[in-house]
Design a protein around this motif. Sequence first.
Motif, short mmCIF file in Angstrom:
data_model
loop_
_atom_site.label_atom_id
_atom_site.label_comp_id
_atom_site.label_asym_id
_atom_site.label_seq_id
_atom_site.Cartn_x
_atom_site.Cartn_y
_atom_site.Cartn_z
N HIS A 39 -9.07 -13.84 3.14
CA HIS A 39 -10.37 -13.48 3.70
C HIS A 39 -10.92 -12.28 2.93
N GLU A 40 -11.90 -12.54 2.07
CA GLU A 40 -12.35 -11.55 1.10
C GLU A 40 -12.86 -10.26 1.74
N LEU A 41 -13.74 -10.37 2.74
CA LEU A 41 -14.29 -9.18 3.36
C LEU A 41 -13.21 -8.37 4.07
N TYR A 42 -12.31 -9.06 4.76
CA TYR A 42 -11.21 -8.37 5.43
C TYR A 42 -10.33 -7.65 4.41
N LEU A 43 -10.02 -8.34 3.32
CA LEU A 43 -9.17 -7.76 2.30
C LEU A 43 -9.80 -6.52 1.68
N GLU A 44 -11.07 -6.62 1.33
CA GLU A 44 -11.75 -5.48 0.71
C GLU A 44 -11.81 -4.29 1.67
N GLY A 45 -12.04 -4.56 2.94
CA GLY A 45 -12.08 -3.48 3.93
C GLY A 45 -10.72 -2.83 4.11
N LEU A 89 -9.90 -0.49 1.16
CA LEU A 89 -10.61 0.78 1.29
C LEU A 89 -9.99 1.66 2.37
N LEU A 90 -9.63 1.06 3.49
CA LEU A 90 -9.06 1.81 4.61
C LEU A 90 -7.71 2.41 4.26
N LEU A 91 -6.84 1.62 3.64
CA LEU A 91 -5.51 2.13 3.31
C LEU A 91 -5.56 3.18 2.21
N THR A 94 0.00 2.02 9.26
CA THR A 94 0.61 3.02 8.37
C THR A 94 2.04 3.32 8.81
N ASN A 95 2.27 3.34 10.12
CA ASN A 95 3.62 3.54 10.62
C ASN A 95 4.54 2.41 10.18
N ALA A 96 4.02 1.17 10.23
CA ALA A 96 4.80 0.01 9.80
C ALA A 96 5.14 0.11 8.31
N LEU A 97 4.16 0.47 7.51
CA LEU A 97 4.40 0.61 6.06
C LEU A 97 5.43 1.68 5.77
N GLU A 98 5.33 2.80 6.44
CA GLU A 98 6.28 3.89 6.21
C GLU A 98 7.68 3.51 6.70
#
Length: 214
Positions: free
Chosen positions: A10-16, A19-21, A112-116
């Motif tokens: 999903h292009e829009l979701y991915l781009e958002g 940017l957020l991360l 972010t908690n999941a990634l960390e």
Amino acid sequence: MLKVFITDDHELYLEGLVLLLNKQSGIEVIGSAFTGESLLNQLPNMEIDILLLDVHLPDIGEEELLKKIREIQPGLKILYLTIMRGTRYIHKLLKYDIQGYLLKNTNIAELTNALETVAGGNKFFSKEINILDTNQDFRNTVTIEDKKVDEILSKREIEVLTLICKEYSNSDIAKKLFLSVSTVETHRKNLIAKLGVNNTVGLVKFALKNKLIE
């Protein structure tokens, strides 16, 4: 700096999400892909800490993709970010040593908690998914006891589900809702995927349990 690569169709979701991360301290999104093929083409030359991955991609099945990822980078940490709630998906994916499974209704703090957590060598599963033992034989049921139906399914999906349970054919549903037959078929597939059931019987059981039909 935690290096992340994201794959989502999903292009829009991915781009958002990119940017957020990238605004989060200590996280850098070094690349992204819309398809499994694009991911696999880039993977051999990538040095990343975590692959953030959606379950369903348009060009390749989830298990086939995981097999190929593991052939290219056996030790890569994989965190799924998806709308798919059914534990049967997790049961299949765990065979390929994934590190986590998070639902897309999460917030940035949990993501972010999941990634960390995953980067630190631990596993992370959404609290909405009932995983007490990652070796258990998961039931083919959706884990939504604490969620309302309209938080999981769209209004249109509920309409389609209700008509399926009333034994309307795809053609009849299409006429009744002014949709194409292919759109109804897509809704049916999405319902089965979202709810983690195997067939129409599973859809009916879900509808009965949640009092969508009597």
